[in-house]
Scaffold this motif. Structure first.
Motif, PDB file in Angstrom:
ATOM      1  N   LEU A   1       0.829  -1.051  -0.025  1.00 56.79           N
ATOM      2  CA  LEU A   1       0.072   0.056   0.208  1.00 56.79           C
ATOM      3  C   LEU A   1       0.915   1.192  -0.057  1.00 56.79           C
ATOM      4  O   LEU A   1       1.787   1.411   1.066  1.00 56.79           O
ATOM      5  N   ASP A   2       0.776   1.977  -1.137  1.00 53.94           N
ATOM      6  CA  ASP A   2       1.497   3.070  -1.137  1.00 53.94           C
ATOM      7  C   ASP A   2       0.512   4.409  -1.228  1.00 53.94           C
ATOM      8  O   ASP A   2      -0.583   4.200  -2.026  1.00 53.94           O
ATOM      9  N   ILE A   3       0.530   5.460  -0.491  1.00 54.28           N
ATOM     10  CA  ILE A   3      -0.071   6.455  -0.616  1.00 54.28           C
ATOM     11  C   ILE A   3       0.791   8.063  -0.813  1.00 54.28           C
ATOM     12  O   ILE A   3       1.490   8.027  -0.068  1.00 54.28           O
ATOM     13  N   GLN A   4       0.471   8.720  -1.790  1.00 55.11           N
ATOM     14  CA  GLN A   4       1.004   9.703  -2.066  1.00 55.11           C
ATOM     15  C   GLN A   4       0.041  11.207  -2.168  1.00 55.11           C
ATOM     16  O   GLN A   4      -0.970  10.844  -2.775  1.00 55.11           O
ATOM     17  N   SER A   5       0.179  12.277  -1.505  1.00 51.64           N
ATOM     18  CA  SER A   5      -0.708  13.071  -1.910  1.00 51.64           C
ATOM     19  C   SER A   5      -0.275  14.304  -3.046  1.00 51.64           C
ATOM     20  O   SER A   5       1.126  14.340  -3.004  1.00 51.64           O
ATOM     21  N   ALA A   6      -0.919  14.821  -4.003  1.00 50.68           N
ATOM     22  CA  ALA A   6      -0.383  15.517  -4.855  1.00 50.68           C
ATOM     23  C   ALA A   6       0.005  16.958  -4.237  1.00 50.68           C
ATOM     24  O   ALA A   6       0.716  17.526  -4.699  1.00 50.68           O
ATOM     25  N   SER A   7      -0.649  17.482  -3.083  1.00 46.20           N
ATOM     26  CA  SER A   7      -0.335  18.537  -2.539  1.00 46.20           C
ATOM     27  C   SER A   7      -0.967  18.349  -1.186  1.00 46.20           C
ATOM     28  O   SER A   7      -1.929  17.973  -1.030  1.00 46.20           O
ATOM     29  N   GLY A   8      -0.381  18.885  -0.269  1.00 44.72           N
ATOM     30  CA  GLY A   8      -0.785  18.962   1.035  1.00 44.72           C
ATOM     31  C   GLY A   8      -0.425  17.862   1.853  1.00 44.72           C
ATOM     32  O   GLY A   8       0.225  16.698   1.443  1.00 44.72           O
ATOM     33  N   ASP A   9      -1.004  17.461   3.116  1.00 42.42           N
ATOM     34  CA  ASP A   9      -0.773  16.381   3.826  1.00 42.42           C
ATOM     35  C   ASP A   9      -1.305  15.051   3.337  1.00 42.42           C
ATOM     36  O   ASP A   9      -2.350  15.052   2.627  1.00 42.42           O
ATOM     37  N   ALA A  10      -0.675  13.873   3.653  1.00 43.19           N
ATOM     38  CA  ALA A  10      -1.314  12.538   3.133  1.00 43.19           C
ATOM     39  C   ALA A  10      -1.833  12.056   4.637  1.00 43.19           C
ATOM     40  O   ALA A  10      -0.845  11.697   5.286  1.00 43.19           O
ATOM     41  N   ARG A  11      -2.977  11.422   4.360  1.00 45.61           N
ATOM     42  CA  ARG A  11      -3.707  11.200   5.948  1.00 45.61           C
ATOM     43  C   ARG A  11      -4.322  10.034   5.767  1.00 45.61           C
ATOM     44  O   ARG A  11      -5.025   9.833   4.556  1.00 45.61           O
ATOM     45  N   ILE A  12      -4.504   9.205   6.868  1.00 41.26           N
ATOM     46  CA  ILE A  12      -5.306   7.840   6.629  1.00 41.26           C
ATOM     47  C   ILE A  12      -6.210   8.295   7.985  1.00 41.26           C
ATOM     48  O   ILE A  12      -5.688   8.481   9.119  1.00 41.26           O
ATOM     49  N   ARG A  13      -7.476   8.069   7.757  1.00 41.30           N
ATOM     50  CA  ARG A  13      -8.456   8.409   8.809  1.00 41.30           C
ATOM     51  C   ARG A  13      -8.993   7.029   9.193  1.00 41.30           C
ATOM     52  O   ARG A  13      -9.568   6.029   8.469  1.00 41.30           O
ATOM     53  N   LEU A  14      -9.008   6.638  10.544  1.00 40.81           N
ATOM     54  CA  LEU A  14      -9.717   5.564  11.150  1.00 40.81           C
ATOM     55  C   LEU A  14     -10.664   6.302  12.289  1.00 40.81           C
ATOM     56  O   LEU A  14     -10.196   7.308  13.082  1.00 40.81           O
ATOM     57  N   ASP A  15     -11.813   5.656  12.160  1.00 40.55           N
ATOM     58  CA  ASP A  15     -13.001   6.184  12.911  1.00 40.55           C
ATOM     59  C   ASP A  15     -13.808   5.184  13.327  1.00 40.55           C
ATOM     60  O   ASP A  15     -14.416   4.369  12.749  1.00 40.55           O
ATOM     61  N   ALA A  16     -13.812   5.074  14.713  1.00 38.44           N
ATOM     62  CA  ALA A  16     -14.743   3.926  15.431  1.00 38.44           C
ATOM     63  C   ALA A  16     -15.731   4.875  16.461  1.00 38.44           C
ATOM     64  O   ALA A  16     -15.605   5.913  16.625  1.00 38.44           O
ATOM     65  N   PRO A  17     -16.965   3.909  16.267  1.00 40.46           N
ATOM     66  CA  PRO A  17     -18.135   4.590  17.039  1.00 40.46           C
ATOM     67  C   PRO A  17     -17.562   4.631  18.651  1.00 40.46           C
ATOM     68  O   PRO A  17     -16.617   4.121  18.998  1.00 40.46           O
ATOM     69  N   SER A  18     -18.157   5.517  19.344  1.00 41.01           N
ATOM     70  CA  SER A  18     -18.202   5.799  20.857  1.00 41.01           C
ATOM     71  C   SER A  18     -18.228   4.245  21.530  1.00 41.01           C
ATOM     72  O   SER A  18     -18.840   3.431  21.199  1.00 41.01           O
ATOM     73  N   GLY A  19     -17.118   3.915  22.493  1.00 42.63           N
ATOM     74  CA  GLY A  19     -16.947   2.777  23.049  1.00 42.63           C
ATOM     75  C   GLY A  19     -16.378   1.809  22.468  1.00 42.63           C
ATOM     76  O   GLY A  19     -16.056   0.689  22.808  1.00 42.63           O
ATOM     77  N   SER A  20     -15.481   2.184  21.142  1.00 36.15           N
ATOM     78  CA  SER A  20     -14.748   1.228  20.613  1.00 36.15           C
ATOM     79  C   SER A  20     -13.344   1.907  20.283  1.00 36.15           C
ATOM     80  O   SER A  20     -13.359   3.155  20.277  1.00 36.15           O
ATOM     81  N   ASP A  21     -12.318   0.815  20.314  1.00 39.28           N
ATOM     82  CA  ASP A  21     -10.998   1.668  19.923  1.00 39.28           C
ATOM     83  C   ASP A  21     -10.627   1.635  18.620  1.00 39.28           C
ATOM     84  O   ASP A  21     -11.233   0.893  17.826  1.00 39.28           O
ATOM     85  N   THR A  22      -9.612   2.455  18.288  1.00 36.13           N
ATOM     86  CA  THR A  22      -9.121   2.636  16.940  1.00 36.13           C
ATOM     87  C   THR A  22      -7.708   2.255  16.998  1.00 36.13           C
ATOM     88  O   THR A  22      -6.949   2.971  17.629  1.00 36.13           O
ATOM     89  N   GLU A  23      -7.318   1.354  16.289  1.00 36.34           N
ATOM     90  CA  GLU A  23      -6.092   0.485  16.241  1.00 36.34           C
ATOM     91  C   GLU A  23      -5.396   0.295  14.979  1.00 36.34           C
ATOM     92  O   GLU A  23      -6.335   0.053  14.040  1.00 36.34           O
ATOM     93  N   VAL A  24      -4.155   0.385  15.124  1.00 36.92           N
ATOM     94  CA  VAL A  24      -3.321  -0.153  13.893  1.00 36.92           C
ATOM     95  C   VAL A  24      -2.528  -1.266  14.549  1.00 36.92           C
ATOM     96  O   VAL A  24      -1.858  -1.011  15.473  1.00 36.92           O
ATOM     97  N   LYS A  25      -2.821  -2.614  13.975  1.00 35.97           N
ATOM     98  CA  LYS A  25      -2.106  -3.768  14.736  1.00 35.97           C
ATOM     99  C   LYS A  25      -0.898  -4.265  13.773  1.00 35.97           C
ATOM    100  O   LYS A  25      -1.014  -4.187  12.553  1.00 35.97           O
ATOM    101  N   PHE A  26       0.181  -4.719  14.492  1.00 36.68           N
ATOM    102  CA  PHE A  26       1.223  -5.243  13.668  1.00 36.68           C
ATOM    103  C   PHE A  26       1.437  -6.680  14.142  1.00 36.68           C
ATOM    104  O   PHE A  26       1.374  -7.189  15.236  1.00 36.68           O
ATOM    105  N   PHE A  27       1.367  -7.477  13.234  1.00 30.75           N
ATOM    106  CA  PHE A  27       1.266  -8.947  13.120  1.00 30.75           C
ATOM    107  C   PHE A  27       2.568  -9.487  12.791  1.00 30.75           C
ATOM    108  O   PHE A  27       3.497  -9.045  11.826  1.00 30.75           O
TER     109      PHE A  27
END
Length: 176
Positions: A90-116
């Motif tokens: 997976l490669d992400i590149q912005s043509a201009s400005g910041d390159a961001r990834i959004r993770l959004d979970a409902p209230s009561g849930s964690d938002t995580e990136v896991k390494f296996f």
């Protein structure tokens, strides 16, 4: 008067008007596209999955790029580039400005990136909803190794037996 549903020109190019339906096909049958027979659209009647494939050979099993769709999931095999030709999975590149990834979970849930590693979760970074902290954790943010609150205070789990902790520069230290 009827209308033309299928047109085939002298070069054997086909144009369809309306839907195309294939019935009574074997699960591995594919609609092959292009003279080199490398692009395929394949349906599987046994599990109702749909696959879009590109392969450098004509064998279905040799797909270099594959998108499989089920009623609840999409699985992509190959490299994905957003704004860039991918080198990594997976490669992400912005043509201009910041390159961001959004993770959004409902209230009561964690938002995580896991390494296996070998299929087993080793480390996690993310937001622990229960504590409202940013966490570097073991297999889950609920098992924090380092936890940082919104005030900037950090909590370290485990034994801090190193000679010292350096804050700001090597000239400022606090020994424990």
């Amino acid at each position: 008067a009827g209308s033309t549903a299928l047109t085939i020109d002298t070069s054997l190019n086909s144009t369809f008007a309306g839907d195309i339906t294939a019935v009574n096909v074997i699960p591995t049958t594919a609609l092959r596209i292009g003279a080199a027979d490398k692009w395929k659209i394949r349906g599987n009647s046994s599990n109702n999955n749909l696959a879009f494939e590109y392969a450098t050979s004509t064998a279905l099993a040799d797909a270099n790029i594959k998108l499989e769709l089920t009623s609840t999931t999409a699985k992509f095999a190959g490299k994905v580039g957003i704004g860039i030709v991918p080198v990594e999975l997976l490669d992400i590149q912005s043509a201009s400005g910041d390159a961001r990834i959004r993770l959004d979970a409902p209230s009561g849930s964690d938002t995580e990136v896991k390494f296996f590693n070998a299929g087993v979760a080793q480390y996690t970074i993310g937001h622990d909803d229960a504590t409202d902290n940013f966490v570097i954790g073991g297999a889950n943010v609920d098992a924090p190794l380092v936890s940082v609150g919104k005030t900037g205070n950090a909590t370290f789990a485990g034994d801090l037996t190193a000679p010292g902790i350096y804050v700001g520069s090597a000239n400022t230290s606090f020994d424990f």
